[in-house]
Design a protein around this motif. Structure first.
Motif, PDB file in Angstrom:
ATOM      1  N   ILE A  34      15.437 -52.497  50.154  1.00 54.89           N
ATOM      2  CA  ILE A  34      16.299 -51.986  49.049  1.00 54.89           C
ATOM      3  C   ILE A  34      17.585 -52.340  48.784  1.00 54.89           C
ATOM      4  N   GLY A  35      18.371 -53.004  49.912  1.00 56.56           N
ATOM      5  CA  GLY A  35      19.401 -53.842  49.765  1.00 56.56           C
ATOM      6  C   GLY A  35      19.282 -55.083  49.011  1.00 56.56           C
ATOM      7  N   ALA A  36      18.212 -55.606  49.257  1.00 55.90           N
ATOM      8  CA  ALA A  36      17.912 -56.972  48.575  1.00 55.90           C
ATOM      9  C   ALA A  36      17.588 -56.568  47.243  1.00 55.90           C
ATOM     10  N   LEU A  37      16.792 -55.581  46.798  1.00 49.83           N
ATOM     11  CA  LEU A  37      16.825 -55.065  45.315  1.00 49.83           C
ATOM     12  C   LEU A  37      17.906 -54.765  44.571  1.00 49.83           C
ATOM     13  N   MET A  38      18.895 -54.050  45.357  1.00 54.35           N
ATOM     14  CA  MET A  38      20.026 -53.785  44.559  1.00 54.35           C
ATOM     15  C   MET A  38      21.065 -55.200  44.310  1.00 54.35           C
ATOM     16  N   GLY A  39      20.884 -56.054  45.199  1.00 57.98           N
ATOM     17  CA  GLY A  39      21.716 -57.062  45.179  1.00 57.98           C
ATOM     18  C   GLY A  39      21.096 -57.956  44.297  1.00 57.98           C
ATOM     19  N   LEU A  40      19.808 -58.138  43.809  1.00 55.43           N
ATOM     20  CA  LEU A  40      19.017 -59.020  42.687  1.00 55.43           C
ATOM     21  C   LEU A  40      19.699 -57.966  41.280  1.00 55.43           C
ATOM     22  N   LEU A  41      19.665 -56.675  41.283  1.00 55.47           N
ATOM     23  CA  LEU A  41      20.137 -56.105  40.170  1.00 55.47           C
ATOM     24  C   LEU A  41      21.520 -56.369  39.746  1.00 55.47           C
ATOM     25  N   ARG A  42      22.101 -56.429  40.780  1.00 54.21           N
ATOM     26  CA  ARG A  42      23.814 -56.942  40.557  1.00 54.21           C
ATOM     27  C   ARG A  42      23.778 -58.171  39.914  1.00 54.21           C
ATOM     28  N   LEU A  43      23.006 -59.179  40.527  1.00 59.58           N
ATOM     29  CA  LEU A  43      22.974 -60.486  40.162  1.00 59.58           C
ATOM     30  C   LEU A  43      22.421 -60.654  38.619  1.00 59.58           C
ATOM     31  N   PHE A  44      21.038 -59.989  38.334  1.00 59.63           N
ATOM     32  CA  PHE A  44      20.752 -59.992  37.155  1.00 59.63           C
ATOM     33  C   PHE A  44      21.948 -59.483  35.852  1.00 59.63           C
ATOM     34  N   ILE A  45      22.376 -58.325  36.158  1.00 65.06           N
ATOM     35  CA  ILE A  45      23.362 -57.863  35.244  1.00 65.06           C
ATOM     36  C   ILE A  45      24.725 -58.662  35.336  1.00 65.06           C
ATOM     37  N   ARG A  46      25.188 -59.370  36.163  1.00 67.09           N
ATOM     38  CA  ARG A  46      26.149 -60.192  36.034  1.00 67.09           C
ATOM     39  C   ARG A  46      26.031 -61.580  35.387  1.00 67.09           C
ATOM     40  N   SER A  47      24.745 -62.110  35.667  1.00 68.33           N
ATOM     41  CA  SER A  47      24.329 -63.260  34.763  1.00 68.33           C
ATOM     42  C   SER A  47      24.015 -63.422  33.739  1.00 68.33           C
ATOM     43  N   ASP A  48      23.291 -62.158  33.186  1.00 67.30           N
ATOM     44  CA  ASP A  48      22.587 -61.826  31.938  1.00 67.30           C
ATOM     45  C   ASP A  48      23.196 -61.154  30.922  1.00 67.30           C
ATOM     46  N   LEU A  49      24.252 -60.426  31.249  1.00 68.86           N
ATOM     47  CA  LEU A  49      24.960 -59.572  30.441  1.00 68.86           C
ATOM     48  C   LEU A  49      25.520 -60.247  29.252  1.00 68.86           C
ATOM     49  N   ALA A  50      26.003 -61.215  29.482  1.00 73.01           N
ATOM     50  CA  ALA A  50      26.626 -62.170  28.331  1.00 73.01           C
ATOM     51  C   ALA A  50      25.603 -62.538  27.213  1.00 73.01           C
ATOM     52  N   GLU A  51      24.473 -62.773  27.915  1.00 76.09           N
ATOM     53  CA  GLU A  51      23.197 -63.226  26.854  1.00 76.09           C
ATOM     54  C   GLU A  51      22.928 -62.040  26.100  1.00 76.09           C
ATOM     55  N   MET A  52      22.732 -60.983  26.835  1.00 76.93           N
ATOM     56  CA  MET A  52      22.659 -59.742  25.926  1.00 76.93           C
ATOM     57  C   MET A  52      23.450 -59.368  24.883  1.00 76.93           C
ATOM     58  N   VAL A  53      24.807 -59.419  25.307  1.00 75.57           N
ATOM     59  CA  VAL A  53      25.819 -59.281  24.234  1.00 75.57           C
ATOM     60  C   VAL A  53      25.682 -60.186  23.046  1.00 75.57           C
ATOM     61  N   ARG A  54      25.366 -61.614  23.348  1.00 76.72           N
ATOM     62  CA  ARG A  54      25.210 -62.533  22.504  1.00 76.72           C
ATOM     63  C   ARG A  54      24.015 -62.384  21.496  1.00 76.72           C
ATOM     64  N   ASP A  55      22.802 -61.879  22.148  1.00 77.80           N
ATOM     65  CA  ASP A  55      21.581 -61.645  21.291  1.00 77.80           C
ATOM     66  C   ASP A  55      21.383 -60.330  20.827  1.00 77.80           C
ATOM     67  N   ASP A  56      22.584 -59.538  20.762  1.00 80.25           N
ATOM     68  CA  ASP A  56      22.615 -58.224  20.083  1.00 80.25           C
ATOM     69  C   ASP A  56      21.591 -57.287  20.725  1.00 80.25           C
ATOM     70  N   VAL A  57      21.593 -57.327  22.184  1.00 79.48           N
ATOM     71  CA  VAL A  57      20.593 -56.330  22.718  1.00 79.48           C
ATOM     72  C   VAL A  57      21.206 -55.183  23.310  1.00 79.48           C
ATOM     73  N   ARG A  58      20.553 -54.145  23.189  1.00 82.63           N
ATOM     74  CA  ARG A  58      21.001 -52.811  23.430  1.00 82.63           C
ATOM     75  C   ARG A  58      20.598 -52.502  24.882  1.00 82.63           C
ATOM     76  N   LEU A  59      21.353 -52.397  26.013  1.00 83.46           N
ATOM     77  CA  LEU A  59      20.813 -52.028  27.402  1.00 83.46           C
ATOM     78  C   LEU A  59      20.922 -50.478  27.290  1.00 83.46           C
ATOM     79  N   ARG A  60      19.739 -50.035  27.863  1.00 80.54           N
ATOM     80  CA  ARG A  60      19.543 -48.566  28.164  1.00 80.54           C
ATOM     81  C   ARG A  60      19.101 -48.317  29.544  1.00 80.54           C
ATOM     82  N   ILE A  61      19.513 -47.452  30.399  1.00 82.77           N
ATOM     83  CA  ILE A  61      18.941 -47.094  31.538  1.00 82.77           C
ATOM     84  C   ILE A  61      18.570 -45.794  31.714  1.00 82.77           C
ATOM     85  N   ILE A  62      17.031 -45.574  32.130  1.00 82.82           N
ATOM     86  CA  ILE A  62      16.610 -44.377  32.212  1.00 82.82           C
ATOM     87  C   ILE A  62      16.447 -44.133  33.851  1.00 82.82           C
ATOM     88  N   GLY A  63      16.564 -42.813  34.104  1.00 77.88           N
ATOM     89  CA  GLY A  63      16.570 -42.473  35.524  1.00 77.88           C
ATOM     90  C   GLY A  63      17.933 -42.448  35.991  1.00 77.88           C
TER      91      GLY A  63
END
Length: 245
Positions: free
Chosen positions: A81-110
């Motif tokens: 679980i800790g490893a999964l949470m770490g990867l989620l942090r890494l994904f958001i930090r590394s890919d957020l700029a791309e999502m903003v640039r590409d006009d992606v709307r992020l949504r969380i369900i749950g």
């Protein structure tokens, strides 16, 4: 059919699914086949997320929902679980700029409020930064379970009836859908599950009522743009009757 071939036909938009959901399964088996720790499979799975989300945008899919962490996944070993949470942090930090640039709307369900405070803050910031966007939706299911979602919706409607704000007779499919966490997303057209398993695993049970289901043997870390293009092509060949002839 590759992604490029599908786009070159000039026809996929006629039967393109607006909303695709994916049960990303097989990270552990992918790692086991290679005599690697499960964490390596999850890392490879994150790379598959990047490939597929970019491919979905290229294909013109309006909404992509990924089953990243279910409410049942808390039963897994703490280190995983800790490893999964770490990867989620890494994904958001590394890919957020791309999502903003590409006009992606992020949504969380749950209910992601159960996560560590720093991760909650990171997700809140990502949601806020992509909120003004008007392009495709990337919905990530985190601490999500469809049965819990339906129970919550039923309780909200019951409370409205108790408060006198709603008549029992007014509870219909539209009223329930308005309480679901996917209410801002288009109707679900296509659900894909990787790794050969053929079950929904408590994912989007209401939303999948008339969705096309596609089960593929490919393990999630091996899934990519061509696989998604093939799934879209298969969707285009199906006849959706919704109970009619």
């Amino acid at each position: 059919m590759s992604e490029a071939q599908l786009l070159a036909t000039g026809q996929p938009e006629l039967s393109l699914p607006r909303h695709v959901a994916i049960i990303m399964d097989g990270n552990g088996r992918w790692a086991k086949q290679r005599h690697l720790p499960r964490a390596a499979g999850h890392r490879a799975g994150v790379e598959a997320v990047r490939r597929v989300t970019r491919a979905a945008r290229s294909l013109g899919i309006e909404a992509l929902t990924l089953y990243a962490f279910s409410s049942e996944n808390w039963r897994r070993p703490e280190d995983e679980i800790g490893a999964l949470m770490g990867l989620l942090r890494l994904f958001i930090r590394s890919d957020l700029a791309e999502m903003v640039r590409d006009d992606v709307r992020l949504r969380i369900i749950g209910d992601y409020s159960r996560f560590a405070p720093d991760l909650v803050a990171l997700l809140d910031d990502a949601l806020a930064r992509t909120a003004p966007n008007t392009g495709p939706i990337l919905a990530i299911a985190l601490n999500y379970g469809a049965q819990d979602e339906l129970v919550t919706a039923a309780r909200r409607l019951a409370q409205r009836v108790r408060d006198g704000a709603m008549a029992v007779e007014a509870i219909d499919a539209e009223a329930i859908e308005a309480e679901l966490e996917t209410r801002e997303l288009p109707p679900l057209d296509l659900m894909i599950r990787t790794s050969g398993e053929q079950r929904l695993s408590n994912f989007l049970l209401w939303q999948a009522a008339y969705a096309e289901l596609l089960f593929v043997d490919t393990l999630w870390p091996d899934y990519g743009a061509d696989d998604l293009a093939a799934a879209v092509a298969a969707f285009g060949q199906r006849q959706r009757r919704y109970g009619g002839l």
